[in-house]
Write a protein that holds these residues in place. Structure first.
Motif, mmCIF file in Angstrom:
data_model
loop_
_atom_site.group_PDB
_atom_site.id
_atom_site.type_symbol
_atom_site.label_atom_id
_atom_site.label_comp_id
_atom_site.label_asym_id
_atom_site.label_seq_id
_atom_site.Cartn_x
_atom_site.Cartn_y
_atom_site.Cartn_z
ATOM 1 N N LYS A 212 64.032 -7.704 52.514
ATOM 2 C CA LYS A 212 62.756 -8.034 51.293
ATOM 3 C C LYS A 212 61.976 -6.979 51.353
ATOM 4 O O LYS A 212 61.698 -6.253 52.361
ATOM 5 C CB LYS A 212 62.468 -9.631 51.625
ATOM 6 C CG LYS A 212 63.512 -10.180 51.985
ATOM 7 C CD LYS A 212 64.139 -11.053 50.717
ATOM 8 C CE LYS A 212 64.998 -12.194 50.952
ATOM 9 N NZ LYS A 212 66.084 -12.123 50.046
ATOM 10 N N LYS A 213 60.930 -7.284 50.297
ATOM 11 C CA LYS A 213 59.960 -6.142 50.128
ATOM 12 C C LYS A 213 58.566 -6.501 50.992
ATOM 13 O O LYS A 213 57.603 -5.926 51.185
ATOM 14 C CB LYS A 213 59.491 -6.121 48.826
ATOM 15 C CG LYS A 213 60.476 -5.395 47.799
ATOM 16 C CD LYS A 213 59.973 -5.310 46.338
ATOM 17 C CE LYS A 213 61.056 -4.635 45.538
ATOM 18 N NZ LYS A 213 61.138 -4.841 44.142
ATOM 19 N N ASP B 268 61.823 -14.817 44.188
ATOM 20 C CA ASP B 268 61.235 -13.840 43.525
ATOM 21 C C ASP B 268 60.666 -12.588 44.445
ATOM 22 O O ASP B 268 59.669 -12.583 45.137
ATOM 23 C CB ASP B 268 59.827 -14.408 42.987
ATOM 24 C CG ASP B 268 58.936 -13.258 41.963
ATOM 25 O OD1 ASP B 268 59.384 -12.204 41.965
ATOM 26 O OD2 ASP B 268 57.915 -13.593 41.641
ATOM 27 N N GLU B 269 61.568 -11.370 44.103
ATOM 28 C CA GLU B 269 61.623 -10.187 45.023
ATOM 29 C C GLU B 269 60.147 -9.676 45.138
ATOM 30 O O GLU B 269 59.966 -8.841 46.042
ATOM 31 C CB GLU B 269 62.676 -9.284 44.543
ATOM 32 C CG GLU B 269 63.980 -9.746 44.934
ATOM 33 C CD GLU B 269 64.161 -9.400 46.448
ATOM 34 O OE1 GLU B 269 63.419 -8.632 47.144
ATOM 35 O OE2 GLU B 269 64.893 -10.077 47.135
ATOM 36 N N ASP B 270 59.405 -9.849 44.076
ATOM 37 C CA ASP B 270 58.302 -9.046 43.891
ATOM 38 C C ASP B 270 56.922 -10.012 44.288
ATOM 39 O O ASP B 270 55.892 -9.656 44.117
ATOM 40 C CB ASP B 270 57.886 -8.495 42.487
ATOM 41 C CG ASP B 270 58.960 -7.389 42.318
ATOM 42 O OD1 ASP B 270 59.024 -6.701 42.969
ATOM 43 O OD2 ASP B 270 59.598 -7.276 41.117
ATOM 44 N N SER B 271 57.176 -11.403 44.853
ATOM 45 C CA SER B 271 56.005 -12.124 44.902
ATOM 46 C C SER B 271 55.477 -11.784 46.592
ATOM 47 O O SER B 271 55.320 -12.776 47.337
ATOM 48 C CB SER B 271 56.444 -13.544 44.899
ATOM 49 O OG SER B 271 57.435 -13.718 45.857
ATOM 50 N N VAL B 272 55.216 -10.516 46.754
ATOM 51 C CA VAL B 272 54.943 -9.990 48.182
ATOM 52 C C VAL B 272 53.419 -10.499 48.477
ATOM 53 O O VAL B 272 52.575 -10.249 47.814
ATOM 54 C CB VAL B 272 55.078 -8.580 48.335
ATOM 55 C CG1 VAL B 272 54.564 -8.246 49.762
ATOM 56 C CG2 VAL B 272 56.482 -8.109 47.930
ATOM 57 N N GLY C 7 58.236 -5.052 55.536
ATOM 58 C CA GLY C 7 58.564 -4.840 54.188
ATOM 59 C C GLY C 7 60.201 -4.221 54.036
ATOM 60 O O GLY C 7 60.852 -4.244 55.182
ATOM 61 N N ASN C 8 60.600 -3.757 52.940
ATOM 62 C CA ASN C 8 62.005 -3.234 52.966
ATOM 63 C C ASN C 8 61.915 -1.743 53.448
ATOM 64 O O ASN C 8 61.201 -1.157 54.074
ATOM 65 C CB ASN C 8 62.613 -3.234 51.457
ATOM 66 C CG ASN C 8 61.814 -2.520 50.528
ATOM 67 O OD1 ASN C 8 60.912 -1.377 50.840
ATOM 68 N ND2 ASN C 8 62.201 -2.746 49.255
ATOM 69 N N LEU D 230 54.165 -1.532 48.180
ATOM 70 C CA LEU D 230 54.183 -2.888 48.132
ATOM 71 C C LEU D 230 54.955 -3.338 49.292
ATOM 72 O O LEU D 230 56.238 -3.370 49.446
ATOM 73 C CB LEU D 230 55.192 -3.338 46.888
ATOM 74 C CG LEU D 230 55.054 -4.866 46.706
ATOM 75 C CD1 LEU D 230 53.959 -5.236 46.574
ATOM 76 C CD2 LEU D 230 56.062 -5.030 45.387
ATOM 77 N N PHE D 231 54.086 -3.751 50.550
ATOM 78 C CA PHE D 231 54.750 -4.458 51.581
ATOM 79 C C PHE D 231 53.787 -5.514 52.215
ATOM 80 O O PHE D 231 52.648 -5.118 51.676
ATOM 81 C CB PHE D 231 55.332 -3.357 52.615
ATOM 82 C CG PHE D 231 53.915 -2.315 52.880
ATOM 83 C CD1 PHE D 231 53.074 -2.456 54.084
ATOM 84 C CD2 PHE D 231 54.076 -1.190 52.256
ATOM 85 C CE1 PHE D 231 52.266 -1.640 54.275
ATOM 86 C CE2 PHE D 231 53.031 -0.244 52.535
ATOM 87 C CZ PHE D 231 52.346 -0.592 53.481
ATOM 88 N N THR D 232 53.937 -6.091 53.531
ATOM 89 C CA THR D 232 53.103 -6.935 53.924
ATOM 90 C C THR D 232 52.380 -6.160 55.270
ATOM 91 O O THR D 232 53.044 -5.828 56.010
ATOM 92 C CB THR D 232 53.713 -8.379 54.412
ATOM 93 O OG1 THR D 232 54.434 -8.809 53.118
ATOM 94 C CG2 THR D 232 52.508 -9.320 54.895
ATOM 95 N N THR D 233 51.039 -6.452 55.109
ATOM 96 C CA THR D 233 50.197 -5.899 56.290
ATOM 97 C C THR D 233 49.963 -7.104 57.068
ATOM 98 O O THR D 233 49.350 -8.192 56.432
ATOM 99 C CB THR D 233 49.047 -4.856 55.848
ATOM 100 O OG1 THR D 233 49.491 -3.826 55.339
ATOM 101 C CG2 THR D 233 48.433 -4.587 57.407
ATOM 102 N N ILE D 234 49.934 -7.088 58.447
ATOM 103 C CA ILE D 234 49.511 -8.308 59.260
ATOM 104 C C ILE D 234 48.373 -7.907 60.013
ATOM 105 O O ILE D 234 48.224 -6.752 60.693
ATOM 106 C CB ILE D 234 50.617 -8.731 60.358
ATOM 107 C CG1 ILE D 234 51.889 -8.927 59.626
ATOM 108 C CG2 ILE D 234 50.280 -10.048 60.765
ATOM 109 C CD1 ILE D 234 52.323 -9.817 58.705
ATOM 110 N N THR D 235 47.203 -8.845 59.976
ATOM 111 C CA THR D 235 46.093 -8.483 61.011
ATOM 112 C C THR D 235 45.733 -9.817 61.715
ATOM 113 O O THR D 235 46.280 -10.836 61.313
ATOM 114 C CB THR D 235 44.814 -8.035 60.144
ATOM 115 O OG1 THR D 235 44.660 -8.930 59.138
ATOM 116 C CG2 THR D 235 44.998 -6.500 59.351
#
Ligand code: ADP
Ligand code: X2W
Length: 259
Positions: free
Chosen positions: A186-187, A195-199, A242-243, A253-258
């Motif tokens: 997934k992204k 929804d592939e783009d609901s990142v 992310g992918n 487009l990916f998720t950053t965690i803090t």
């Protein structure tokens, strides 16, 4: 200032898909700077076990690993999957070396104590041989880990690859400025799984609580995010999800965690 080290984990769904895996290994080879790869491969082990008439049992996303399952995962993770990945990296010009936790004593673990569940030969990590890994890295060699640790008494143990990635990142943080990447199909963390783009581009501790309450984070994503926060709480500099495109220089487009 400490040098940057990227620790990249790829999941089973990427490994299963030959085209995606080949693309990922090209991107990984192009990634600048010191790097470590960690791969899973649980799905392939489950398929092979089934062909051999051995049933696989998962509890809380972890494999109950009896003696027969241990033989299969040692062959699949440490053999087939790890060696094919290392060979492909060599073809991409990356001088990779495949490692189980026993090789170079890189991941020391103990068998998980029996509580409500007896997980069998599953290892909880005690330590990482950061100095040995640093020797490899400074010699221009890229370590490639599979999901195997060892107990120092002659036994290989099965350890989830997400956990190996976070513990390796934590252990290396005393020497490097670490970034941990969880790459999967997934992204990133999605608001709506269909929804592939609901990142969700950014998750901190408050957002994490919210997503947990809303049950947006589920299944494999639960232990993955636990590993992300555990890493950040233990000196890992940055964590991204992310992918396979995430490790490319122009990725957005990916998720950053803090924290
Ligand atoms: N909110 C979410 N966003 C993205 N994936 C999610 C979410 N909730 C659950 N998942 C599931 O988590 C899976 C990833 O976990 P897992 O299969 O353990 O990864 P890996 O392939 O890296 O081992 C995804 O395939 C997806 O089905
Ligand atoms: C203890 C435990 O559950 N180990 C995992 C190791 C492989 C893994 O983590 O693979 P993925 O990253 O592809 O899920 C298992 O045997 O499935």
């Amino acid at each position: 200032m400490k040098e940057k080290l990227s620790i990249v984990k790829i999941g089973g769904n990427v490994i299963e898909n030959k085209t995606e895996l080949a693309k990922f290994l090209t991107f990984f080879s192009q990634l600048k700077g010191a790097k470590i790869l960690v791969h899973g491969g649980g799905k392939l082990a489950t398929q092979l076990a089934s062909k051999l008439g051995i049933e696989s049992q998962m509890v809380n996303g972890r494999r109950v690993t009896d003696a027969k399952s241990l033989e299969i995962i040692t062959m699949v993770y440490g053999g087939l999957t790890n060696k094919n990945i290392v060979a492909s990296l060599q073809a991409n010009g990356t001088n990779a070396i495949g490692l189980s936790g026993a090789d170079g004593n890189v991941i020391q673990a103990h068998k998980r104590p029996v509580k409500e569940v007896d997980f069998g030969f599953v290892g909880d990590i005690d330590g990482i041989n950061a100095d040995f890994l640093n020797t490899l890295i400074t010699s221009g060699v890229t370590p490639v880990f599979c999901a195997l640790s060892h107990d120092g008494e002659g036994n290989i143990l099965n350890t989830n690859a997400d956990t190996i990635a976070s513990e390796v990142a934590i252990g290396m943080s005393k020497l490097y400025n670490t970034t941990l990447y969880y790459s999967f199909e997934k992204k990133g963390v999605l608001m709506r799984i269909e929804d592939e783009d609901s990142v969700v581009k950014h998750i901190d501790s408050n957002k994490y609580k919210e997503l947990l309450e809303q049950k947006i984070i589920a299944d494999g994503m639960l232990p993955k995010l636990e590993n992300c926060f555990h890493a950040l709480q233990n000196n890992v500099g940055k964590v991204c999800l992310g992918n396979i495109e995430m490790i490319q220089p122009n990725a957005s487009l990916f998720t950053t965690i803090t924290l």
